[in-house]
Design a protein around this motif. Sequence first.
Motif, mmCIF file in Angstrom:
data_model
loop_
_atom_site.group_PDB
_atom_site.id
_atom_site.type_symbol
_atom_site.label_atom_id
_atom_site.label_comp_id
_atom_site.label_asym_id
_atom_site.label_seq_id
_atom_site.Cartn_x
_atom_site.Cartn_y
_atom_site.Cartn_z
ATOM 1 N N GLU A 41 -103.741 17.300 91.860
ATOM 2 C CA GLU A 41 -102.833 16.184 91.891
ATOM 3 C C GLU A 41 -102.176 15.117 92.390
ATOM 4 O O GLU A 41 -101.667 14.028 91.940
ATOM 5 C CB GLU A 41 -101.459 16.128 90.673
ATOM 6 N N GLY A 42 -102.713 15.186 93.692
ATOM 7 C CA GLY A 42 -102.187 14.657 94.477
ATOM 8 C C GLY A 42 -101.529 14.278 95.575
ATOM 9 O O GLY A 42 -100.775 13.582 95.864
ATOM 10 N N PHE A 43 -100.645 15.468 95.584
ATOM 11 C CA PHE A 43 -98.852 15.516 96.129
ATOM 12 C C PHE A 43 -99.589 15.396 97.684
ATOM 13 O O PHE A 43 -98.340 15.702 98.544
ATOM 14 C CB PHE A 43 -98.427 17.209 95.199
ATOM 15 N N ILE A 44 -100.466 16.453 97.752
ATOM 16 C CA ILE A 44 -100.950 16.992 99.174
ATOM 17 C C ILE A 44 -102.259 16.054 99.474
ATOM 18 O O ILE A 44 -102.827 16.443 99.097
ATOM 19 C CB ILE A 44 -101.013 18.990 99.611
ATOM 20 N N VAL A 45 -102.973 16.432 100.969
ATOM 21 C CA VAL A 45 -103.903 15.761 101.293
ATOM 22 C C VAL A 45 -104.995 16.941 101.610
ATOM 23 O O VAL A 45 -106.101 16.642 100.646
ATOM 24 C CB VAL A 45 -103.485 15.404 103.040
ATOM 25 N N TYR A 65 -97.384 4.589 101.681
ATOM 26 C CA TYR A 65 -96.995 3.787 102.912
ATOM 27 C C TYR A 65 -96.047 3.589 104.503
ATOM 28 O O TYR A 65 -96.145 3.579 104.621
ATOM 29 C CB TYR A 65 -98.066 2.661 102.468
ATOM 30 N N ASP A 66 -94.759 3.711 103.124
ATOM 31 C CA ASP A 66 -93.672 3.634 104.197
ATOM 32 C C ASP A 66 -92.827 4.661 104.535
ATOM 33 O O ASP A 66 -92.379 4.293 105.272
ATOM 34 C CB ASP A 66 -92.695 2.243 102.945
ATOM 35 N N GLY A 67 -93.870 5.660 104.796
ATOM 36 C CA GLY A 67 -93.980 6.864 105.043
ATOM 37 C C GLY A 67 -92.788 8.197 104.561
ATOM 38 O O GLY A 67 -92.378 8.557 105.415
ATOM 39 N N LYS A 68 -93.026 7.952 102.745
ATOM 40 C CA LYS A 68 -92.173 8.682 102.352
ATOM 41 C C LYS A 68 -92.596 10.041 101.898
ATOM 42 O O LYS A 68 -93.544 9.701 101.199
ATOM 43 C CB LYS A 68 -91.268 7.703 101.398
ATOM 44 N N PRO A 69 -91.774 11.051 101.751
ATOM 45 C CA PRO A 69 -92.979 12.151 100.924
ATOM 46 C C PRO A 69 -93.003 11.888 99.288
ATOM 47 O O PRO A 69 -92.096 11.233 99.132
ATOM 48 C CB PRO A 69 -91.903 13.724 100.743
ATOM 49 N N THR A 70 -94.580 11.598 98.984
ATOM 50 C CA THR A 70 -95.059 11.838 98.062
ATOM 51 C C THR A 70 -94.434 13.221 97.034
ATOM 52 O O THR A 70 -94.738 12.778 95.851
ATOM 53 C CB THR A 70 -96.415 12.884 97.628
ATOM 54 N N ILE A 71 -93.581 14.351 97.306
ATOM 55 C CA ILE A 71 -92.513 15.448 96.400
ATOM 56 C C ILE A 71 -91.487 14.453 96.764
ATOM 57 O O ILE A 71 -90.938 14.747 98.238
ATOM 58 C CB ILE A 71 -92.955 16.481 97.218
ATOM 59 N N ASN A 72 -90.954 13.920 96.153
ATOM 60 C CA ASN A 72 -89.363 13.705 96.479
ATOM 61 C C ASN A 72 -88.432 14.974 96.101
ATOM 62 O O ASN A 72 -86.668 15.667 96.537
ATOM 63 C CB ASN A 72 -88.577 12.360 95.398
#
Length: 129
Positions: A41-45, A65-72
């Motif tokens: 699903e694209g939450f981790i590399v 890109y702005d350094g925020k985690p994909t999992i809020n």
Amino acid sequence: MKNHFWNMFTNVRNGQLAKRSFIYQKKIILCEAFLKILWDEGFIVGYKISKKNNDLIKIFLKYTYDGKPTINCMKLVTKPGRRVSYSIKQIWKIDSSKNFIIFSTNKGLKTINDCKRLKIGGEPFILIN
């Protein structure tokens, strides 16, 4: 019984708060299935088994890109003291565009969209916003 999911979720959350590029987690079959869903699903590399110790998994965390985690936000829905189960009718009422839920079904761990497509219910493990 140890709750390995809770430990893994906490490690992922703390690793992202500390801006780590990867973390280590104990290798468990259910955790590997959960990581495979997160990767699809694209939450981790990605993730791989550690070369030094075969009992550890190296999890590569993903950021925007702005350094925020994909999992809020990651919440455990079912707890050992409070089990919750959803039928297929209840799953259809959940808006899958706002929430990403992983269910434990009789066919293994499935996403909410897979449960709707296969028409099966199950026990919700995790809610990701």
